[in-house]
Motif scaffolding. Structure first.
Motif, PDB file in Angstrom:
ATOM      1  N   SER A 277       0.850  -1.189   0.000  1.00 34.99           N
ATOM      2  CA  SER A 277       0.000   0.000   0.000  1.00 34.99           C
ATOM      3  C   SER A 277       0.883   1.235   0.000  1.00 34.99           C
ATOM      4  N   LEU A 278       0.295   2.371  -0.346  1.00 37.15           N
ATOM      5  CA  LEU A 278       1.060   3.600  -0.523  1.00 37.15           C
ATOM      6  C   LEU A 278       1.906   3.896   0.702  1.00 37.15           C
ATOM      7  N   GLY A 279       3.218   4.001   0.482  1.00 41.73           N
ATOM      8  CA  GLY A 279       4.123   4.358   1.563  1.00 41.73           C
ATOM      9  C   GLY A 279       4.378   3.271   2.580  1.00 41.73           C
ATOM     10  N   GLN A 280       3.905   2.078   2.305  1.00 44.86           N
ATOM     11  CA  GLN A 280       4.048   0.984   3.277  1.00 44.86           C
ATOM     12  C   GLN A 280       5.054  -0.058   2.800  1.00 44.86           C
ATOM     13  N   GLY A 281       5.383  -0.958   3.719  1.00 39.18           N
ATOM     14  CA  GLY A 281       6.219  -2.092   3.355  1.00 39.18           C
ATOM     15  C   GLY A 281       5.404  -3.137   2.621  1.00 39.18           C
ATOM     16  N   LEU A 282       5.984  -4.301   2.455  1.00 40.21           N
ATOM     17  CA  LEU A 282       5.342  -5.367   1.702  1.00 40.21           C
ATOM     18  C   LEU A 282       4.569  -6.283   2.630  1.00 40.21           C
ATOM     19  N   GLU A 283       3.359  -6.616   2.212  1.00 37.98           N
ATOM     20  CA  GLU A 283       2.503  -7.532   2.970  1.00 37.98           C
ATOM     21  C   GLU A 283       2.448  -8.858   2.221  1.00 37.98           C
ATOM     22  N   PHE A 284       2.886  -9.936   2.849  1.00 39.23           N
ATOM     23  CA  PHE A 284       2.867 -11.260   2.228  1.00 39.23           C
ATOM     24  C   PHE A 284       1.430 -11.695   1.946  1.00 39.23           C
ATOM     25  N   LEU A 285       1.204 -12.225   0.748  1.00 38.76           N
ATOM     26  CA  LEU A 285      -0.125 -12.728   0.392  1.00 38.76           C
ATOM     27  C   LEU A 285      -0.130 -14.251   0.261  1.00 38.76           C
ATOM     28  N   ILE A 286       0.717 -14.790  -0.628  1.00 41.80           N
ATOM     29  CA  ILE A 286       0.681 -16.214  -0.924  1.00 41.80           C
ATOM     30  C   ILE A 286       2.036 -16.655  -1.446  1.00 41.80           C
ATOM     31  N   TYR A 287       2.334 -17.948  -1.245  1.00 42.70           N
ATOM     32  CA  TYR A 287       3.620 -18.514  -1.651  1.00 42.70           C
ATOM     33  C   TYR A 287       3.377 -19.855  -2.343  1.00 42.70           C
ATOM     34  N   PHE A 288       4.049 -20.057  -3.479  1.00 47.68           N
ATOM     35  CA  PHE A 288       4.025 -21.321  -4.203  1.00 47.68           C
ATOM     36  C   PHE A 288       5.436 -21.899  -4.229  1.00 47.68           C
TER      37      PHE A 288
ATOM     38  N   LEU B 280      10.488 -15.817   8.509  1.00 49.60           N
ATOM     39  CA  LEU B 280       9.916 -16.381   9.719  1.00 49.60           C
ATOM     40  C   LEU B 280      10.422 -17.807   9.904  1.00 49.60           C
ATOM     41  N   SER B 281      10.890 -18.111  11.092  1.00 52.18           N
ATOM     42  CA  SER B 281      11.474 -19.426  11.374  1.00 52.18           C
ATOM     43  C   SER B 281      10.496 -20.547  11.031  1.00 52.18           C
ATOM     44  N   GLY B 282      10.990 -21.546  10.331  1.00 45.76           N
ATOM     45  CA  GLY B 282      10.168 -22.712  10.030  1.00 45.76           C
ATOM     46  C   GLY B 282       9.153 -22.504   8.920  1.00 45.76           C
ATOM     47  N   THR B 283       9.203 -21.344   8.282  1.00 39.71           N
ATOM     48  CA  THR B 283       8.264 -21.073   7.191  1.00 39.71           C
ATOM     49  C   THR B 283       9.019 -20.519   5.991  1.00 39.71           C
ATOM     50  N   TYR B 284       8.303 -20.334   4.918  1.00 35.72           N
ATOM     51  CA  TYR B 284       8.875 -19.705   3.730  1.00 35.72           C
ATOM     52  C   TYR B 284       8.422 -18.251   3.607  1.00 35.72           C
ATOM     53  N   LYS B 285       7.799 -17.733   4.652  1.00 41.56           N
ATOM     54  CA  LYS B 285       7.306 -16.370   4.622  1.00 41.56           C
ATOM     55  C   LYS B 285       8.387 -15.387   5.022  1.00 41.56           C
ATOM     56  N   TYR B 286       8.352 -14.250   4.364  1.00 44.88           N
ATOM     57  CA  TYR B 286       9.245 -13.157   4.703  1.00 44.88           C
ATOM     58  C   TYR B 286       8.407 -11.999   5.234  1.00 44.88           C
ATOM     59  N   ILE B 287       8.912 -11.404   6.296  1.00 43.20           N
ATOM     60  CA  ILE B 287       8.285 -10.214   6.863  1.00 43.20           C
ATOM     61  C   ILE B 287       9.150  -9.025   6.478  1.00 43.20           C
ATOM     62  N   PHE B 288       8.516  -7.997   5.947  1.00 40.22           N
ATOM     63  CA  PHE B 288       9.220  -6.785   5.559  1.00 40.22           C
ATOM     64  C   PHE B 288       8.899  -5.665   6.541  1.00 40.22           C
ATOM     65  N   GLY B 289       9.891  -4.817   6.776  1.00 39.02           N
ATOM     66  CA  GLY B 289       9.656  -3.597   7.529  1.00 39.02           C
ATOM     67  C   GLY B 289       8.888  -2.598   6.681  1.00 39.02           C
ATOM     68  N   THR B 290       8.465  -1.505   7.313  1.00 33.67           N
ATOM     69  CA  THR B 290       7.697  -0.476   6.595  1.00 33.67           C
ATOM     70  C   THR B 290       8.583   0.426   5.751  1.00 33.67           C
ATOM     71  N   GLY B 291       9.876   0.338   5.955  1.00 31.23           N
ATOM     72  CA  GLY B 291      10.801   1.022   5.073  1.00 31.23           C
ATOM     73  C   GLY B 291      11.220   2.405   5.523  1.00 31.23           C
ATOM     74  N   THR B 292      12.341   2.836   5.008  1.00 27.22           N
ATOM     75  CA  THR B 292      12.821   4.217   5.151  1.00 27.22           C
ATOM     76  C   THR B 292      12.882   4.808   3.754  1.00 27.22           C
ATOM     77  N   ARG B 293      12.163   5.909   3.577  1.00 31.84           N
ATOM     78  CA  ARG B 293      12.148   6.568   2.275  1.00 31.84           C
ATOM     79  C   ARG B 293      13.212   7.654   2.262  1.00 31.84           C
ATOM     80  N   LEU B 294      14.242   7.444   1.459  1.00 30.20           N
ATOM     81  CA  LEU B 294      15.387   8.361   1.405  1.00 30.20           C
ATOM     82  C   LEU B 294      15.343   9.193   0.141  1.00 30.20           C
ATOM     83  N   LYS B 295      15.569  10.497   0.313  1.00 29.91           N
ATOM     84  CA  LYS B 295      15.708  11.390  -0.830  1.00 29.91           C
ATOM     85  C   LYS B 295      17.013  12.151  -0.692  1.00 29.91           C
ATOM     86  N   VAL B 296      17.858  12.025  -1.702  1.00 28.74           N
ATOM     87  CA  VAL B 296      19.135  12.724  -1.697  1.00 28.74           C
ATOM     88  C   VAL B 296      19.065  13.838  -2.730  1.00 28.74           C
ATOM     89  N   LEU B 297      19.222  15.045  -2.253  1.00 29.11           N
ATOM     90  CA  LEU B 297      19.106  16.231  -3.103  1.00 29.11           C
ATOM     91  C   LEU B 297      20.454  16.620  -3.675  1.00 29.11           C
TER      92      LEU B 297
END
Lengths: 116, 111
Positions: free
Chosen positions: A38-49, B93-110
């Motif tokens: 979503s706008l300005g957000q990180g990535l949200e996992f949906l599904i994995y194959f 995530l341990s024991g899974t194939y899922k990845y958790i992402f942070g919300t990020g840092t938006r960087l702008k270099v002028l």
């Protein structure tokens, strides 16, 4: 193709309509992921194959969302009866082997979905 | 919690300045990845850190994994306009194939 491709790149639809988003992974990659951003957000996992295994659908936000992967290659994410809150960038990623630590995911450019 | 918190959320700096962005969690993770995402594109992997205390360098970018493996930092020396983008950290995530992402840092270099 050298990378992951997604189509369409942009999609504008009316609330209540169904949409299909397509992902072509890198040839030979067995793992495929869908994420929502979503706008300005990180990535949200949906599904994995992974290969021929049953997909991990635990990230799908509602039963309006579904995905399939045919022949272990191309994947389609379908959103039925779209809502305005579905507006986001939908990203697809593939990786070469059994998913594990240090696995590199290769992302496509995404499909930007806008629900009016 | 298995969430990844990134700070700052936004950063706007002049070309040539140095900066550090952070990725924190209350739980231990076995490895951490840093990605950069440019507008209109998908994220691209920059580095994976695995060992507590590990430091990896990629040109002007220095990545560090905390000793306790609960946090990581990315330091950019002499930032350039080409460094502009969204910096994301991710963990599996341990024991899974899922990845958790942070919300990020938006960087702008002028320039």
């Amino acid at each position: 193709g050298a990378g992951v491709s997604q189509s369409p790149s942009n999609k504008v639809t009316e609330k209540g309509k169904d949409v299909e988003l397509r992902c072509d992974p890198i040839s030979g990659h067995t793992a495929l992921y869908w994420y929502r951003q979503s706008l300005g957000q990180g990535l949200e996992f949906l599904i994995y194959f992974q290969g021929n295994s049953a997909p991990d659908k635990s990230g799908l936000p509602s039963d309006r969302f579904s995905a399939e992967r045919t022949g272990g290659s191309v994947s389609t994410l379908t959103i039925q009866r779209t809502q305005q809150e579905d507006s986001a960038v939908y990203l697809c990623a593939s990786s070469p082997n059994m998913a594990g630590a240090q696995e590199t995911q290769y992302f496509g450019p995404g499909t930007r979905l806008l629900v009016l | 919690t298995q969430l990844l918190e990134q700070s700052p959320q936004f950063l706007s700096i002049q070309e040539g300045e140095n900066l550090t962005v952070y990725c924190n969690s209350s739980s231990v993770f076995s490895s951490l990845q840093w990605y950069r995402q440019e507008p209109g594109e998908g994220p691209v992997l920059l580095v994976t850190v695995v060992t507590g205390g590990e430091v990896k360098k990629l040109k002007r970018l220095t990545f560090q994994f905390g000793d306790a493996r609960k946090d990581s930092s990315l330091h950019i020396t002499a930032a350039q306009p080409g460094d502009t983008g969204l910096y994301l950290c991710a963990r599996q995530l341990s024991g899974t194939y899922k990845y958790i992402f942070g919300t990020g840092t938006r960087l702008k270099v002028l320039a």
